[in-house]
Scaffold this motif. Structure first.
Motif, PDB file in Angstrom:
ATOM      1  N   ILE A  11       0.860  -1.185   0.000  1.00 26.98           N
ATOM      2  CA  ILE A  11       0.000   0.000   0.000  1.00 26.98           C
ATOM      3  C   ILE A  11       0.894   1.233   0.000  1.00 26.98           C
ATOM      4  O   ILE A  11       1.839   1.322   0.784  1.00 26.98           O
ATOM      5  CB  ILE A  11      -0.952  -0.013   1.211  1.00 26.98           C
ATOM      6  CG1 ILE A  11      -1.904  -1.205   1.094  1.00 26.98           C
ATOM      7  CG2 ILE A  11      -1.727   1.292   1.296  1.00 26.98           C
ATOM      8  CD1 ILE A  11      -2.820  -1.393   2.270  1.00 26.98           C
ATOM      9  N   ASN A  12       0.598   2.175  -0.847  1.00 33.42           N
ATOM     10  CA  ASN A  12       1.432   3.357  -1.013  1.00 33.42           C
ATOM     11  C   ASN A  12       1.136   4.372   0.102  1.00 33.42           C
ATOM     12  O   ASN A  12       0.343   5.295  -0.081  1.00 33.42           O
ATOM     13  CB  ASN A  12       1.198   3.981  -2.389  1.00 33.42           C
ATOM     14  CG  ASN A  12       2.195   5.068  -2.692  1.00 33.42           C
ATOM     15  OD1 ASN A  12       3.227   5.175  -2.044  1.00 33.42           O
ATOM     16  ND2 ASN A  12       1.883   5.874  -3.687  1.00 33.42           N
ATOM     17  N   VAL A  13       1.783   4.167   1.251  1.00 31.30           N
ATOM     18  CA  VAL A  13       1.664   5.081   2.379  1.00 31.30           C
ATOM     19  C   VAL A  13       3.026   5.157   3.053  1.00 31.30           C
ATOM     20  O   VAL A  13       3.795   4.187   3.024  1.00 31.30           O
ATOM     21  CB  VAL A  13       0.547   4.636   3.353  1.00 31.30           C
ATOM     22  CG1 VAL A  13       0.857   3.312   3.981  1.00 31.30           C
ATOM     23  CG2 VAL A  13       0.267   5.678   4.408  1.00 31.30           C
ATOM     24  N   ALA A  14       3.355   6.293   3.626  1.00 35.38           N
ATOM     25  CA  ALA A  14       4.680   6.496   4.225  1.00 35.38           C
ATOM     26  C   ALA A  14       4.977   5.462   5.302  1.00 35.38           C
ATOM     27  O   ALA A  14       4.146   5.191   6.171  1.00 35.38           O
ATOM     28  CB  ALA A  14       4.764   7.894   4.820  1.00 35.38           C
ATOM     29  N   MET A  15       6.154   4.874   5.266  1.00 36.24           N
ATOM     30  CA  MET A  15       6.688   3.922   6.241  1.00 36.24           C
ATOM     31  C   MET A  15       5.908   2.619   6.343  1.00 36.24           C
ATOM     32  O   MET A  15       6.027   1.906   7.332  1.00 36.24           O
ATOM     33  CB  MET A  15       6.821   4.564   7.621  1.00 36.24           C
ATOM     34  CG  MET A  15       7.823   5.687   7.653  1.00 36.24           C
ATOM     35  SD  MET A  15       8.110   6.349   9.298  1.00 36.24           S
ATOM     36  CE  MET A  15       6.570   7.152   9.647  1.00 36.24           C
ATOM     37  N   ALA A  16       5.076   2.295   5.371  1.00 36.28           N
ATOM     38  CA  ALA A  16       4.360   1.019   5.392  1.00 36.28           C
ATOM     39  C   ALA A  16       5.349  -0.099   5.152  1.00 36.28           C
ATOM     40  O   ALA A  16       6.005  -0.149   4.117  1.00 36.28           O
ATOM     41  CB  ALA A  16       3.270   1.008   4.326  1.00 36.28           C
TER      42      ALA A  16
END
Length: 147
Positions: A11-16
């Protein structure tokens, strides 16, 4: 601290950097401990009311105290376990894993995507994440108002 770390890395989310299992674990623990906190507070509010207004004493039988300890544990386990059956713990689009459909917004009528997980997430969120906690907060408010 662990907010988006538990989100699946695809999933394209910061620090995932998590997996579906870590996301499910985060959602489960959130509802388990939130349910335990809310139901324990409601239990304590009722106990305080009974002590102050109904003259409950320490010498009362222990079997009357058992529900005040056991019911919050049972409630929190039911609240946290119910979303597991529909695979409803998913990334919610904010900062953490919660009761949500996956992919995001697939459970809306105008969505072009089919849900792969949590097809009934909005209904489960209402039945498990909203209504029971509103009832618990109402119990707390009424018990404290009657003191």
């Amino acid at each position: 601290f662990l907010s988006t770390w538990m989100v699946p890395s695809n999933i394209n989310v910061a620090m995932a950097s998590g997996t579906t299992a870590t996301c499910t674990a985060q959602g489960f623990c959130s509802y388990l401990f939130y349910g335990l906190a809310a139901s324990s507070n409601a239990s304590l509010a009722v106990a305080y009311f009974l002590i102050a207004n109904r003259d409950w004493r320490d010498e009362n039988d222990d079997r009357y105290r058992l529900p005040f300890t056991v019911l919050p544990i049972i409630f929190s386990l039911v609240v946290a376990t119910t979303p597991l059956f529909g695979r409803n713990y998913n990334y919610n689009g904010v900062f953490y894993c919660d009761i949500a459909a996956s992919p995001l917004a697939c459970d809306y009528d105008d969505s072009p995507d089919d849900c792969t997980r949590g097809a009934n997430a909005r209904y489960i969120l209402l039945c498990v994440g909203v209504v029971p906690f509103m009832v618990l907060f109402a119990i707390i408010i009424v018990a404290m108002a009657l003191l």
